[in-house]
Motif scaffolding. Structure first.
Motif, short mmCIF file in Angstrom:
data_model
loop_
_atom_site.label_atom_id
_atom_site.label_comp_id
_atom_site.label_asym_id
_atom_site.label_seq_id
_atom_site.Cartn_x
_atom_site.Cartn_y
_atom_site.Cartn_z
N ALA A 165 -11.05 -5.72 -6.74
CA ALA A 165 -12.30 -5.50 -7.23
C ALA A 165 -12.71 -4.02 -7.60
O ALA A 165 -11.87 -3.26 -7.43
N GLY A 169 -4.84 5.03 -3.09
CA GLY A 169 -5.38 3.91 -2.58
C GLY A 169 -6.64 3.36 -3.35
O GLY A 169 -7.43 2.70 -2.83
N LYS A 217 -3.42 0.91 -7.66
CA LYS A 217 -2.82 0.60 -8.42
C LYS A 217 -1.55 -0.34 -8.34
O LYS A 217 -1.20 -1.06 -9.11
N THR A 218 -1.24 -0.16 -7.19
CA THR A 218 0.07 -0.98 -6.83
C THR A 218 -0.67 -2.61 -6.81
O THR A 218 0.01 -3.39 -7.45
N MET A 219 -1.73 -2.62 -6.34
CA MET A 219 -2.22 -4.12 -6.24
C MET A 219 -2.69 -4.66 -7.70
O MET A 219 -2.31 -5.82 -7.95
N HIS A 226 -12.96 -7.87 1.07
CA HIS A 226 -12.18 -7.65 2.17
C HIS A 226 -12.77 -8.40 3.56
O HIS A 226 -11.92 -8.68 4.11
N ALA A 276 -8.74 1.47 -0.63
CA ALA A 276 -7.68 1.41 0.76
C ALA A 276 -8.30 1.67 1.95
O ALA A 276 -8.36 1.14 3.02
#
Ligand code: ADP
Length: 603
Positions: free
Chosen positions: A168, A208, A211-213, A346, A371
């Motif tokens: 998001a 956090g 980026k990975t997500m 979340h 994060a």
């Protein structure tokens, strides 16, 4: 998306092999002596038996004597003593001198047992272990056995894959990456017109922010495999290993194309190469290999490389030139709306009472990354469990923001009453100066409950909206709010304490930035005295001026802070009665909400 786990090796097999070899070795090598059960006796017993003529056969070697009794059923062994008469006495006792009482292993056999066998044993053991490690390669860092293999984690498509809807608040980044998804879905659409996708896309932003997500979400949306590896995993102890890992990763990726290759923390290998003496050869070779690989494959092979970094300024220009990582997608800290959206995403995973105002929470959590927001929601859920409730309330989320900002509440505080009163004055000072200046963020809460982070109390101010620009007067106001804690101690209690250390550091940072970076002093005007590097990691600055200029700048910083401190003192002196009233109220109640505070202040 599920990580493909390689099957676990049955270590038992290796242990069994080793055990079998050991047993075999022991069986064959077991000295025959043991079989024949030799009894150790002292020399005296041997002499007595000789005197009695109770000696059957005897064998004298350099270090010991082995003999039997007359029946030849029992074998004895004793040491050698100086005894020149022995042979004669044995002869008289009618002993038979024999060399075959104990069968000695043949020289060949003993050679095999003591040399060949152990060596063979270790070679076999070594081989078995090497094979075990080689098979495990890919999952772990078994570089001693299998140096150049990439240990990328491979994720395959699965129904619970991460989708764009899970990420998001980073709409711009999602927008730019939707094109990649579309390309992976319909490559022909692009190739028919002759367009090729960028080979590499660089995701830049603070830690956090997802980026990975978002990289996983691209793979999830396009339903393609996802290879993930961290930049630091390439860099190994031996020069050349990283390079061969890069080769291996690209080989695997090409086999699985279309797919996404994600390299996290690419700055670990992609740092600017400099003509330093004693540079990091291994890193440079790895980088060179990466550059070569990226040049080597055609734009339309269906392999898209996404890389993440929070230090884009340190990357080698060769890496960011067109044809390599030519597209840069910023993944910034979320704004107010973004924070609200992330909190909503979340909170879907937790049970709430349905009465939560996410906007308020998002306002309180200004500056938090995705994060951190995920963490805040989880902390709130934990708090609800701790209190034995079935659902999360608004208050849980509010408290968990404070936990993230300032740590847990300290249960048994050691503050004396006097100290508590000083802290109350300190915090009230911040709040009153904030409220009395135009344009300061409203006070949300004042508390003097000590926290595990060491904070003895704090005043929470929340901006109603996003702030992108700060005017000079707003910076000045902020500085005066920061100095107001100390000012209140001075005005209210007539003394100053160490409690203002944090405020002082913050105020100095702000004042320094105003003068050295934002060109807000009449003296220097728009001259940059320092350069900001490392924008995403807290910002280190590099001086860009002479020592003389710096000392003048320091004077200006001190003057600016002093002026704002004086302003805070005068505001508090003017409102002395309110300061006392609110400080005492806070002293007794320990926490005062923004609303209560304003009511007392305006009454
Ligand atoms: P980065 O790679 O930028 O350091 P990650 O992608 O590893 O950050 O994010 C860590 C965690 O933070 C994620 O697993 C997720 O739970 C949460 N998170 C971060 N950003 C977002 C976001 N934009 N939307 C939802 N969750 C997020």
């Amino acid at each position: 998306m599920k990580e493909v786990k390689r099957p676990k090796k049955q270590l038992i097999l290796y242990y069994a092999t080793a055990l079998a070899v050991l047993l075999l070795f022991n069986l064959i090598a077991m000295p025959r002596i043991v079989e024949n059960s030799v009894t150790q006796v002292d020399y005296g017993a041997f002499m007595t038996m000789t005197e009695e003529g109770n000696i059957g056969r005897v064998e004298i070697s350099a270090n010991y004597i082995v003999f039997t009794d007359k029946t030849e059923e029992n074998i004895y062994k004793t040491g050698i003593l100086e005894d020149p008469d022995l042979i004669r006495r044995l002869y008289e006792a009618k002993a038979v001198f024999s060399g075959e009482i104990v069968e000695e292993a043949s020289p060949l056999l003993s050679f095999v047992l003591s040399w060949v066998f152990p060596i063979l044993f270790f070679i076999i053991l070594g081989n078995v272990l090497a094979k075990a490690f080689m098979k495990k390669a890919g999952g772990s860092n078994s570089m001693m056995f299998n140096p150049g293999k990439s240990n990328a984690k491979i994720y395959v498509k699965s129904s619970d894959g991460i989708r764009f809807s899970d990420v998001a608040g980073v709409d711009e980044a999602k927008e730019s990456l939707k094109e990649v998804v579309d390309y992976l879905d319909h490559p022909e659409k692009y190739s028919s017109i002759g367009a090729s996708m960028p080979k590499g896309i660089l995701l830049v932003g603070p830690p956090g922010t997802g980026k990975t997500m978002i990289a996983k979400a691209v793979a999830g949306e396009a339903n393609v495999p996802f290879f993930s590896m961290s930049g630091s995993e390439f860099v190994e102890m031996f020069v050349g290993v990283g390079a061969s890992k890069v080769r291996d990763l690209f080989r695997q990726a090409k086999e699985k194309a279309p797919c996404i290759v994600f390299i996290d923390e690419i700055d670990a290998i992609g740092q600017r190469r400099e003509g330093r003496i004693g540079g990091n050869d291994e890193r440079e070779q790895t980088l060179n290999q990466l550059l070569t690989e990226m040049d080597g494959f055609e734009g339309n092979t269906g392999v898209i490389i996404l890389a993440a970094t929070n230090r884009p300024e340190t990357l080698d220009p060769a890496l960011t030139r067109p044809g390599r990582f030519d597209r840069r997608v910023p993944v910034e800290l979320p704004d107010l709306k973004g924070r609200e959206a992330i909190l909503r995403v979340h909170s879907k995973k937790i049970k709430t009472d349905g009465n939560i105002n996410f906007l308020t929470i998002a306002r309180m959590a200004s500056g938090a990354s995705g994060a951190e927001l995920a963490n805040i929601v989880n902390e709130a859920a934990l708090r609800a469990v701790r209190d034995g409730r079935e659902a999360v309330f608004q208050s849980d989320l509010e408290e968990s923001i404070e936990v993230v900002i300032a740590g847990h509440q300290k249960k048994n505080s050691l503050l004396t009453d006097k100290e508590k009163l000083i802290v109350a004055y300190h915090e009230t000072g911040h709040a009153i100066v904030a409220a009395k200046q135009r344009g300061s963020a409203p006070v949300q809460k004042i508390t003097i409950v000590p926290r595990t982070s060491g904070a003895l109390g704090y005043t929470l101010q929340t901006e109603a909206d996003n702030r992108y620009l700060l005017s000079k007067s707003e910076i000045e106001n902020k500085i005066s709010v920061l100095t107001a804690g100390r000012a209140a101690e001075q005005v209210g209690v007539g003394t100053v304490t160490t409690g203002a250390a944090n405020d002082i550091a913050e105020a100095t940072k702000l004042a320094r930035a105003a003068i050295m970076r934002f060109g807000m002093s009449a003296h220097f005007g728009m001259m940059a005295l320092e350069k900001h590097t490392n924008v995403y990691l807290g910002g280190e600055s590099v001086l860009n001026c002479s020592a003389d200029t710096l000392s003048k700048a320091d004077t200006l910083v001190a003057e600016l802070i002093k002026k704002q401190y004086d302003k805070a003192v005068s505001i508090l002196t003017e409102n002395r009665e309110k300061l006392d009233e609110i400080a005492l109220y806070l002293y007794h109640n320990e926490t005062v909400s923004g609303k209560e505070f304003m009511e007392i202040l305006e009454s």
